[in-house]
Design a protein around this motif. Sequence first.
Motif, PDB file in Angstrom:
ATOM      1  N   THR A 173      60.921  81.670 -67.027  1.00 55.20           N
ATOM      2  CA  THR A 173      60.789  80.461 -66.221  1.00 55.20           C
ATOM      3  C   THR A 173      59.382  80.401 -65.642  1.00 55.20           C
ATOM      4  O   THR A 173      58.885  81.389 -65.094  1.00 55.20           O
ATOM      5  CB  THR A 173      61.833  80.447 -65.087  1.00 55.20           C
ATOM      6  N   VAL A 174      58.764  79.238 -65.784  1.00 53.68           N
ATOM      7  CA  VAL A 174      57.414  79.010 -65.276  1.00 53.68           C
ATOM      8  C   VAL A 174      57.503  77.940 -64.190  1.00 53.68           C
ATOM      9  O   VAL A 174      57.927  76.819 -64.446  1.00 53.68           O
ATOM     10  CB  VAL A 174      56.461  78.547 -66.399  1.00 53.68           C
ATOM     11  N   ARG A 175      57.111  78.319 -63.003  1.00 53.01           N
ATOM     12  CA  ARG A 175      57.076  77.395 -61.862  1.00 53.01           C
ATOM     13  C   ARG A 175      55.606  77.082 -61.596  1.00 53.01           C
ATOM     14  O   ARG A 175      54.868  77.913 -61.082  1.00 53.01           O
ATOM     15  CB  ARG A 175      57.740  78.052 -60.667  1.00 53.01           C
ATOM     16  N   ASP A 176      55.174  75.911 -62.002  1.00 51.30           N
ATOM     17  CA  ASP A 176      53.774  75.496 -61.915  1.00 51.30           C
ATOM     18  C   ASP A 176      53.386  75.299 -60.447  1.00 51.30           C
ATOM     19  O   ASP A 176      54.023  74.533 -59.735  1.00 51.30           O
ATOM     20  CB  ASP A 176      53.593  74.191 -62.698  1.00 51.30           C
ATOM     21  N   LEU A 177      52.320  75.977 -60.013  1.00 47.99           N
ATOM     22  CA  LEU A 177      51.888  75.881 -58.621  1.00 47.99           C
ATOM     23  C   LEU A 177      50.690  74.931 -58.455  1.00 47.99           C
ATOM     24  O   LEU A 177      49.834  75.142 -57.597  1.00 47.99           O
ATOM     25  CB  LEU A 177      51.573  77.275 -58.069  1.00 47.99           C
ATOM     26  N   GLU A 183      46.845  67.494 -55.648  1.00 49.94           N
ATOM     27  CA  GLU A 183      48.280  67.628 -55.950  1.00 49.94           C
ATOM     28  C   GLU A 183      48.897  68.762 -55.138  1.00 49.94           C
ATOM     29  O   GLU A 183      49.995  68.622 -54.612  1.00 49.94           O
ATOM     30  CB  GLU A 183      48.500  67.897 -57.438  1.00 49.94           C
ATOM     31  N   LEU A 184      48.189  69.872 -55.045  1.00 52.95           N
ATOM     32  CA  LEU A 184      48.680  71.015 -54.274  1.00 52.95           C
ATOM     33  C   LEU A 184      48.862  70.631 -52.811  1.00 52.95           C
ATOM     34  O   LEU A 184      49.916  70.901 -52.217  1.00 52.95           O
ATOM     35  CB  LEU A 184      47.714  72.197 -54.397  1.00 52.95           C
ATOM     36  N   LEU A 185      47.864  69.998 -52.227  1.00 49.91           N
ATOM     37  CA  LEU A 185      47.936  69.629 -50.812  1.00 49.91           C
ATOM     38  C   LEU A 185      49.032  68.598 -50.555  1.00 49.91           C
ATOM     39  O   LEU A 185      49.764  68.705 -49.565  1.00 49.91           O
ATOM     40  CB  LEU A 185      46.577  69.115 -50.342  1.00 49.91           C
ATOM     41  N   ALA A 186      49.168  67.621 -51.436  1.00 51.11           N
ATOM     42  CA  ALA A 186      50.226  66.615 -51.281  1.00 51.11           C
ATOM     43  C   ALA A 186      51.607  67.263 -51.399  1.00 51.11           C
ATOM     44  O   ALA A 186      52.520  66.930 -50.638  1.00 51.11           O
ATOM     45  CB  ALA A 186      50.066  65.510 -52.326  1.00 51.11           C
ATOM     46  N   ALA A 187      51.747  68.200 -52.327  1.00 53.94           N
ATOM     47  CA  ALA A 187      53.032  68.893 -52.503  1.00 53.94           C
ATOM     48  C   ALA A 187      53.375  69.731 -51.272  1.00 53.94           C
ATOM     49  O   ALA A 187      54.532  69.784 -50.848  1.00 53.94           O
ATOM     50  CB  ALA A 187      52.993  69.762 -53.751  1.00 53.94           C
ATOM     51  N   ARG A 188      52.355  70.371 -50.689  1.00 54.51           N
ATOM     52  CA  ARG A 188      52.597  71.168 -49.480  1.00 54.51           C
ATOM     53  C   ARG A 188      53.009  70.263 -48.331  1.00 54.51           C
ATOM     54  O   ARG A 188      53.951  70.551 -47.603  1.00 54.51           O
ATOM     55  CB  ARG A 188      51.349  71.986 -49.117  1.00 54.51           C
ATOM     56  N   LEU A 204      56.503  73.040 -51.737  1.00 55.53           N
ATOM     57  CA  LEU A 204      56.241  74.472 -51.842  1.00 55.53           C
ATOM     58  C   LEU A 204      55.933  74.986 -50.454  1.00 55.53           C
ATOM     59  O   LEU A 204      55.573  74.227 -49.550  1.00 55.53           O
ATOM     60  CB  LEU A 204      55.125  74.789 -52.841  1.00 55.53           C
ATOM     61  N   THR A 205      56.120  76.293 -50.294  1.00 54.73           N
ATOM     62  CA  THR A 205      55.939  76.909 -48.986  1.00 54.73           C
ATOM     63  C   THR A 205      54.459  77.165 -48.709  1.00 54.73           C
ATOM     64  O   THR A 205      53.629  77.144 -49.611  1.00 54.73           O
ATOM     65  CB  THR A 205      56.691  78.252 -48.896  1.00 54.73           C
ATOM     66  N   GLU A 206      54.168  77.433 -47.459  1.00 51.62           N
ATOM     67  CA  GLU A 206      52.805  77.803 -47.066  1.00 51.62           C
ATOM     68  C   GLU A 206      52.358  79.047 -47.837  1.00 51.62           C
ATOM     69  O   GLU A 206      51.230  79.120 -48.315  1.00 51.62           O
ATOM     70  CB  GLU A 206      52.771  78.067 -45.549  1.00 51.62           C
ATOM     71  N   ARG A 207      53.252  79.990 -47.974  1.00 51.20           N
ATOM     72  CA  ARG A 207      52.937  81.232 -48.704  1.00 51.20           C
ATOM     73  C   ARG A 207      52.624  80.946 -50.181  1.00 51.20           C
ATOM     74  O   ARG A 207      51.691  81.503 -50.743  1.00 51.20           O
ATOM     75  CB  ARG A 207      54.105  82.200 -48.578  1.00 51.20           C
ATOM     76  N   GLU A 208      53.416  80.070 -50.817  1.00 54.81           N
ATOM     77  CA  GLU A 208      53.162  79.711 -52.213  1.00 54.81           C
ATOM     78  C   GLU A 208      51.817  79.003 -52.362  1.00 54.81           C
ATOM     79  O   GLU A 208      51.080  79.243 -53.316  1.00 54.81           O
ATOM     80  CB  GLU A 208      54.285  78.806 -52.743  1.00 54.81           C
ATOM     81  N   MET A 209      51.502  78.136 -51.385  1.00 53.85           N
ATOM     82  CA  MET A 209      50.222  77.444 -51.441  1.00 53.85           C
ATOM     83  C   MET A 209      49.069  78.444 -51.341  1.00 53.85           C
ATOM     84  O   MET A 209      48.116  78.374 -52.107  1.00 53.85           O
ATOM     85  CB  MET A 209      50.109  76.411 -50.319  1.00 53.85           C
ATOM     86  N   HIS A 210      49.183  79.381 -50.437  1.00 52.79           N
ATOM     87  CA  HIS A 210      48.126  80.392 -50.277  1.00 52.79           C
ATOM     88  C   HIS A 210      47.999  81.241 -51.540  1.00 52.79           C
ATOM     89  O   HIS A 210      46.880  81.565 -51.955  1.00 52.79           O
ATOM     90  CB  HIS A 210      48.392  81.263 -49.047  1.00 52.79           C
ATOM     91  N   ARG A 211      49.127  81.588 -52.143  1.00 50.48           N
ATOM     92  CA  ARG A 211      49.077  82.367 -53.383  1.00 50.48           C
ATOM     93  C   ARG A 211      48.362  81.578 -54.481  1.00 50.48           C
ATOM     94  O   ARG A 211      47.530  82.114 -55.196  1.00 50.48           O
ATOM     95  CB  ARG A 211      50.467  82.759 -53.868  1.00 50.48           C
ATOM     96  N   ALA A 212      48.688  80.295 -54.609  1.00 48.21           N
ATOM     97  CA  ALA A 212      48.058  79.463 -55.637  1.00 48.21           C
ATOM     98  C   ALA A 212      46.543  79.403 -55.429  1.00 48.21           C
ATOM     99  O   ALA A 212      45.771  79.566 -56.378  1.00 48.21           O
ATOM    100  CB  ALA A 212      48.661  78.058 -55.621  1.00 48.21           C
ATOM    101  N   VAL A 213      46.123  79.183 -54.187  1.00 49.49           N
ATOM    102  CA  VAL A 213      44.691  79.100 -53.887  1.00 49.49           C
ATOM    103  C   VAL A 213      44.009  80.438 -54.173  1.00 49.49           C
ATOM    104  O   VAL A 213      42.938  80.486 -54.800  1.00 49.49           O
ATOM    105  CB  VAL A 213      44.461  78.649 -52.428  1.00 49.49           C
ATOM    106  N   THR A 214      44.629  81.525 -53.744  1.00 49.19           N
ATOM    107  CA  THR A 214      44.057  82.855 -53.969  1.00 49.19           C
ATOM    108  C   THR A 214      43.942  83.164 -55.455  1.00 49.19           C
ATOM    109  O   THR A 214      42.895  83.617 -55.928  1.00 49.19           O
ATOM    110  CB  THR A 214      44.904  83.933 -53.256  1.00 49.19           C
ATOM    111  N   VAL A 215      44.998  82.907 -56.212  1.00 51.84           N
ATOM    112  CA  VAL A 215      44.982  83.179 -57.660  1.00 51.84           C
ATOM    113  C   VAL A 215      43.916  82.328 -58.339  1.00 51.84           C
ATOM    114  O   VAL A 215      43.129  82.828 -59.158  1.00 51.84           O
ATOM    115  CB  VAL A 215      46.369  82.934 -58.293  1.00 51.84           C
ATOM    116  N   ALA A 216      43.853  81.045 -58.008  1.00 48.70           N
ATOM    117  CA  ALA A 216      42.878  80.155 -58.644  1.00 48.70           C
ATOM    118  C   ALA A 216      41.450  80.607 -58.350  1.00 48.70           C
ATOM    119  O   ALA A 216      40.620  80.703 -59.265  1.00 48.70           O
ATOM    120  CB  ALA A 216      43.092  78.719 -58.189  1.00 48.70           C
ATOM    121  N   HIS A 217      41.159  80.908 -57.107  1.00 51.69           N
ATOM    122  CA  HIS A 217      39.798  81.300 -56.746  1.00 51.69           C
ATOM    123  C   HIS A 217      39.439  82.684 -57.281  1.00 51.69           C
ATOM    124  O   HIS A 217      38.299  82.883 -57.734  1.00 51.69           O
ATOM    125  CB  HIS A 217      39.584  81.193 -55.245  1.00 51.69           C
TER     126      HIS A 217
END
Length: 174
Positions: free
Chosen positions: A94-98, A117-122, A127-140
């Motif tokens: 299962t892939v949950r696109d962040l 899209e990430l900010l609007a979804a948050r 998605l949770t604050e933690r998921e948003m932070h993970r997405a930003v950290t992984v991307a950067h």
Amino acid sequence: MQRDAHPVKIERHDVHAREHHTNTGCRPVQHYHETPHGLYVARPFVAHPRVRYWQAHLLPEHHLVVCRYDFHDRREHDYYIDVAQITREGDVWTVRDLYLDIVLHDGLMAEIIDTEELLAARDADYLTEREMHRAVTVAHDTLATLARARYSLRDWQDAHGLTLAWPARPVVTA
């Protein structure tokens, strides 16, 4: 640019049934191959206006899906990297696109896209604050390591001890 929020896209790969379930339906998969780092997927995009064929490596430990597309017309990019949460239960991945993605022009440049899209979804609590932070950290982190690898996917994967094979794409006429 303000974007409307949309729920997290969730895709399932049923390896046994050879099916790729997306938000737009279920499609047959030509190739699934488990690797030491995750799952390789390849399938045609039937009747798609821009894309003929898709290959991807699901990399759960890196929270990434590295994609390569065969376009009908001129190449738009070399690789498209989705930031995602990837889980596996038996034969189903299962892939949950962040939301955040990285567009890579191999050996030239890369950029993070879909921040709106990430900010609007948050804001919409998709998605949770933690998921948003993970997405930003992984991307950067991924963008930074791509920069150190001179934006070369091969050098990036070598630096991470990954082997991402991209078998020759079949000729697709659809």
